[in-house]
Design a protein around this motif. Structure first.
Motif, PDB file in Angstrom:
ATOM      1  N   THR A  39       0.851  -1.198   0.000  1.00  0.00           N
ATOM      2  CA  THR A  39       0.000   0.000   0.000  1.00  0.00           C
ATOM      3  C   THR A  39       0.882   1.241   0.000  1.00  0.00           C
ATOM      4  OG1 THR A  39      -1.708  -1.160   1.248  1.00  0.00           O
ATOM      5  CG2 THR A  39      -1.816   1.242   1.235  1.00  0.00           C
ATOM      6  N   ARG A  40       0.535   2.199  -0.853  1.00  0.00           N
ATOM      7  CA  ARG A  40       1.304   3.445  -0.941  1.00  0.00           C
ATOM      8  C   ARG A  40       0.503   4.580  -0.328  1.00  0.00           C
ATOM      9  NH1 ARG A  40       5.774   3.084  -4.188  1.00  0.00           N
ATOM     10  NH2 ARG A  40       5.959   1.132  -5.365  1.00  0.00           N
ATOM     11  N   LEU A  41       1.189   5.390   0.460  1.00  0.00           N
ATOM     12  CA  LEU A  41       0.548   6.503   1.140  1.00  0.00           C
ATOM     13  C   LEU A  41       1.284   7.790   0.780  1.00  0.00           C
ATOM     14  CD1 LEU A  41       0.263   4.796   4.636  1.00  0.00           C
ATOM     15  CD2 LEU A  41      -1.590   5.063   2.965  1.00  0.00           C
ATOM     16  N   ALA A  42       0.524   8.845   0.532  1.00  0.00           N
ATOM     17  CA  ALA A  42       1.130  10.128   0.162  1.00  0.00           C
ATOM     18  C   ALA A  42       1.917  10.707   1.325  1.00  0.00           C
ATOM     19  CB  ALA A  42       0.050  11.106  -0.271  1.00  0.00           C
ATOM     20  N   VAL A  43       2.978  11.428   0.991  1.00  0.00           N
ATOM     21  CA  VAL A  43       3.830  12.078   1.986  1.00  0.00           C
ATOM     22  C   VAL A  43       3.822  13.574   1.736  1.00  0.00           C
ATOM     23  CG1 VAL A  43       6.195  12.335   2.817  1.00  0.00           C
ATOM     24  CG2 VAL A  43       5.312  10.066   2.283  1.00  0.00           C
ATOM     25  N   ALA A  44       3.600  14.348   2.757  1.00  0.00           N
ATOM     26  CA  ALA A  44       3.564  15.807   2.622  1.00  0.00           C
ATOM     27  C   ALA A  44       4.935  16.349   2.237  1.00  0.00           C
ATOM     28  CB  ALA A  44       3.106  16.441   3.933  1.00  0.00           C
ATOM     29  N   ASP A  45       4.932  17.461   1.511  1.00  0.00           N
ATOM     30  CA  ASP A  45       6.173  18.125   1.118  1.00  0.00           C
ATOM     31  C   ASP A  45       6.565  19.083   2.236  1.00  0.00           C
ATOM     32  OD1 ASP A  45       8.327  19.179  -0.164  1.00  0.00           O
ATOM     33  OD2 ASP A  45       7.174  20.370  -1.600  1.00  0.00           O
ATOM     34  N   LYS A  46       7.322  18.565   3.192  1.00  0.00           N
ATOM     35  CA  LYS A  46       7.711  19.346   4.363  1.00  0.00           C
ATOM     36  C   LYS A  46       9.225  19.373   4.479  1.00  0.00           C
ATOM     37  CE  LYS A  46       3.885  20.448   6.723  1.00  0.00           C
ATOM     38  NZ  LYS A  46       3.639  21.755   7.339  1.00  0.00           N
ATOM     39  N   PRO A  47       9.826  20.552   4.688  1.00  0.00           N
ATOM     40  CA  PRO A  47      11.277  20.603   4.869  1.00  0.00           C
ATOM     41  C   PRO A  47      11.711  19.723   6.044  1.00  0.00           C
ATOM     42  CG  PRO A  47      10.352  22.811   4.639  1.00  0.00           C
ATOM     43  CD  PRO A  47       9.198  21.878   4.773  1.00  0.00           C
ATOM     44  N   LEU A 111       0.866  17.336   9.262  1.00  0.00           N
ATOM     45  CA  LEU A 111       1.256  15.935   9.279  1.00  0.00           C
ATOM     46  C   LEU A 111       0.268  15.097  10.095  1.00  0.00           C
ATOM     47  CD1 LEU A 111       5.134  16.216   9.667  1.00  0.00           C
ATOM     48  CD2 LEU A 111       3.828  15.713   7.600  1.00  0.00           C
ATOM     49  N   VAL A 112      -0.242  15.675  11.170  1.00  0.00           N
ATOM     50  CA  VAL A 112      -1.261  14.975  11.958  1.00  0.00           C
ATOM     51  C   VAL A 112      -2.487  14.688  11.091  1.00  0.00           C
ATOM     52  CG1 VAL A 112      -2.895  15.205  13.873  1.00  0.00           C
ATOM     53  CG2 VAL A 112      -0.490  15.819  14.194  1.00  0.00           C
ATOM     54  N   ALA A 113      -2.893  15.674  10.290  1.00  0.00           N
ATOM     55  CA  ALA A 113      -4.042  15.476   9.398  1.00  0.00           C
ATOM     56  C   ALA A 113      -3.762  14.367   8.391  1.00  0.00           C
ATOM     57  CB  ALA A 113      -4.373  16.782   8.682  1.00  0.00           C
ATOM     58  N   GLN A 114      -2.537  14.318   7.882  1.00  0.00           N
ATOM     59  CA  GLN A 114      -2.188  13.268   6.926  1.00  0.00           C
ATOM     60  C   GLN A 114      -2.162  11.896   7.589  1.00  0.00           C
ATOM     61  OE1 GLN A 114       1.810  13.166   4.787  1.00  0.00           O
ATOM     62  NE2 GLN A 114       0.412  13.716   3.154  1.00  0.00           N
ATOM     63  N   LEU A 115      -1.700  11.844   8.830  1.00  0.00           N
ATOM     64  CA  LEU A 115      -1.714  10.588   9.564  1.00  0.00           C
ATOM     65  C   LEU A 115      -3.144  10.108   9.804  1.00  0.00           C
ATOM     66  CD1 LEU A 115       1.086  11.328  12.193  1.00  0.00           C
ATOM     67  CD2 LEU A 115       1.245   9.764  10.250  1.00  0.00           C
ATOM     68  N   LYS A 121      -7.795   5.552   5.671  1.00  0.00           N
ATOM     69  CA  LYS A 121      -7.649   4.801   4.426  1.00  0.00           C
ATOM     70  C   LYS A 121      -7.425   3.312   4.697  1.00  0.00           C
ATOM     71  CE  LYS A 121      -4.664   4.337   0.351  1.00  0.00           C
ATOM     72  NZ  LYS A 121      -3.602   4.963  -0.477  1.00  0.00           N
ATOM     73  N   LEU A 122      -6.648   3.030   5.738  1.00  0.00           N
ATOM     74  CA  LEU A 122      -6.293   1.653   6.052  1.00  0.00           C
ATOM     75  C   LEU A 122      -7.296   0.982   6.993  1.00  0.00           C
ATOM     76  CD1 LEU A 122      -2.485   2.286   6.688  1.00  0.00           C
ATOM     77  CD2 LEU A 122      -3.481   1.189   4.669  1.00  0.00           C
ATOM     78  N   SER A 123      -8.235   1.770   7.516  1.00  0.00           N
ATOM     79  CA  SER A 123      -9.142   1.263   8.567  1.00  0.00           C
ATOM     80  C   SER A 123      -8.316   0.642   9.696  1.00  0.00           C
ATOM     81  CB  SER A 123     -10.124   0.234   8.007  1.00  0.00           C
ATOM     82  OG  SER A 123     -10.926   0.816   7.002  1.00  0.00           O
ATOM     83  N   ALA A 124      -7.305   1.404  10.124  1.00  0.00           N
ATOM     84  CA  ALA A 124      -6.314   0.907  11.084  1.00  0.00           C
ATOM     85  C   ALA A 124      -6.821   1.111  12.511  1.00  0.00           C
ATOM     86  CB  ALA A 124      -4.982   1.620  10.866  1.00  0.00           C
ATOM     87  N   GLU A 125      -7.584   0.146  13.001  1.00  0.00           N
ATOM     88  CA  GLU A 125      -8.190   0.286  14.321  1.00  0.00           C
ATOM     89  C   GLU A 125      -7.173   0.242  15.454  1.00  0.00           C
ATOM     90  OE1 GLU A 125     -11.301  -2.563  14.754  1.00  0.00           O
ATOM     91  OE2 GLU A 125     -12.437  -1.824  13.015  1.00  0.00           O
ATOM     92  N   ALA A 126      -6.041  -0.378  15.217  1.00  0.00           N
ATOM     93  CA  ALA A 126      -5.018  -0.470  16.258  1.00  0.00           C
ATOM     94  C   ALA A 126      -4.197   0.808  16.399  1.00  0.00           C
ATOM     95  CB  ALA A 126      -4.080  -1.636  15.969  1.00  0.00           C
ATOM     96  N   VAL A 127      -4.408   1.760  15.487  1.00  0.00           N
ATOM     97  CA  VAL A 127      -3.591   2.979  15.446  1.00  0.00           C
ATOM     98  C   VAL A 127      -4.337   4.139  16.093  1.00  0.00           C
ATOM     99  CG1 VAL A 127      -2.538   4.698  13.913  1.00  0.00           C
ATOM    100  CG2 VAL A 127      -2.329   2.253  13.394  1.00  0.00           C
ATOM    101  N   ARG A 128      -3.616   4.883  16.933  1.00  0.00           N
ATOM    102  CA  ARG A 128      -4.154   6.125  17.479  1.00  0.00           C
ATOM    103  C   ARG A 128      -3.207   7.257  17.092  1.00  0.00           C
ATOM    104  NH1 ARG A 128      -3.955   8.928  22.530  1.00  0.00           N
ATOM    105  NH2 ARG A 128      -2.693   7.283  23.488  1.00  0.00           N
ATOM    106  N   VAL A 129      -3.755   8.335  16.594  1.00  0.00           N
ATOM    107  CA  VAL A 129      -2.962   9.501  16.193  1.00  0.00           C
ATOM    108  C   VAL A 129      -3.160  10.594  17.230  1.00  0.00           C
ATOM    109  CG1 VAL A 129      -2.589  11.242  14.405  1.00  0.00           C
ATOM    110  CG2 VAL A 129      -3.233   8.903  13.758  1.00  0.00           C
ATOM    111  N   GLU A 130      -2.057  11.177  17.657  1.00  0.00           N
ATOM    112  CA  GLU A 130      -2.107  12.211  18.693  1.00  0.00           C
ATOM    113  C   GLU A 130      -1.208  13.370  18.296  1.00  0.00           C
ATOM    114  OE1 GLU A 130       0.084  12.268  22.863  1.00  0.00           O
ATOM    115  OE2 GLU A 130      -1.743  11.047  22.979  1.00  0.00           O
ATOM    116  N   ARG A 131      -1.729  14.567  18.409  1.00  0.00           N
ATOM    117  CA  ARG A 131      -0.876  15.736  18.202  1.00  0.00           C
ATOM    118  C   ARG A 131      -0.238  16.106  19.530  1.00  0.00           C
ATOM    119  NH1 ARG A 131      -2.197  21.922  16.073  1.00  0.00           N
ATOM    120  NH2 ARG A 131       0.018  22.484  15.839  1.00  0.00           N
TER     121      ARG A 131
END
Length: 220
Positions: A39-47, A111-115, A121-131
């Motif tokens: 699976t390919r996921l987009a990466v933000a253009d961040k310095p 980056l948090v929004a992209q995560l 997209k992955l329906s990743a129930e085991a994943v939690r994203v935190e800012r």
């Protein structure tokens, strides 16, 4: 003698229009193994954003799978933190391979929004994203609760490394491992002062990749 016809003025070369720049495609990160393999996921253009190279990730997860003692590169039931998540490549790879819980911690709002988008997209129930701050997240984790800690701080913020390693060492399970990506190789005495020892190491370009374990659990 007959006169030669006058020379014609050479035509001025036509000026070339500047070549149009092709729009750059968004960079991508590829999940290497497990449920979401390829699976390919987009990466933000961040310095300064440096997704861990595929080859390094593949080697890293082979190392981790050998610690898990399960075939097929799986990390079943593992609890993990990707403390400076960035693209989330490390944490999402762990989740793809069966980790029970993965915290992706990142300070940058974009980056948090992209995560969050990748998690959906992955329906990743085991994943939690935190800012938030990765060191703070590690300090908040229960002692000895994490089988894998992924530390990939910005290379230009060296002040983060020691507190992150110290907090990770406290939160690390006795059989767990810390992945450290740094602009230099950490010396054995520096790691020993934090209760850690190098278990595996590789260098790929500017990346120094370390797999660290509690010093007491590393054979002499």
């Amino acid at each position: 003698m007959p006169q030669k016809p006058p020379k014609k003025n050479a035509a001025a070369p036509a000026s070339r229009a500047p070549a149009a720049k092709r729009p750059s495609r968004p960079s991508e990160v590829r999940i290497i193994g497990g449920e979401w393999k390829r699976t390919r996921l987009a990466v933000a253009d961040k310095p300064g954003l440096r997704p861990t190279p595929d080859r390094v990730r593949e080697t890293l997860f082979n190392w981790l799978a050998s610690l898990a003692g399960v075939g097929g590169g799986a990390l079943p039931g593992w609890h993990c933190i990707d403390a400076f998540a960035g693209t989330g490549a490390l944490g999402l790879e762990a989740a793809s391979r069966g980790a029970a819980h993965v915290l992706l911690c990142e300070q940058d709002a974009a980056l948090v929004a992209q995560l969050q988008a990748a998690k959906a997209k992955l329906s990743a129930e085991a994943v939690r994203v935190e800012r938030g701050n990765g060191v703070t997240a590690l300090e908040r984790a229960a002692a000895g609760s994490l089988q894998a800690v992924f530390l990939d701080p910005p290379f230009d913020n060296l002040a983060l490394y020691e507190p992150a390693l110290r907090a990770a060492a406290r939160a690390l399970h006795a059989d767990g491992a810390i992945y450290l990506e740094a602009p230099r190789r950490w010396a054995a005495e520096e790691l020993a002062a934090l209760g850690l020892a190098e278990f595996r190491y590789l260098k790929a370009g500017a990346v120094h990749a370390h797999l660290l374990r509690r010093a007491v659990s590393v054979p002499a």
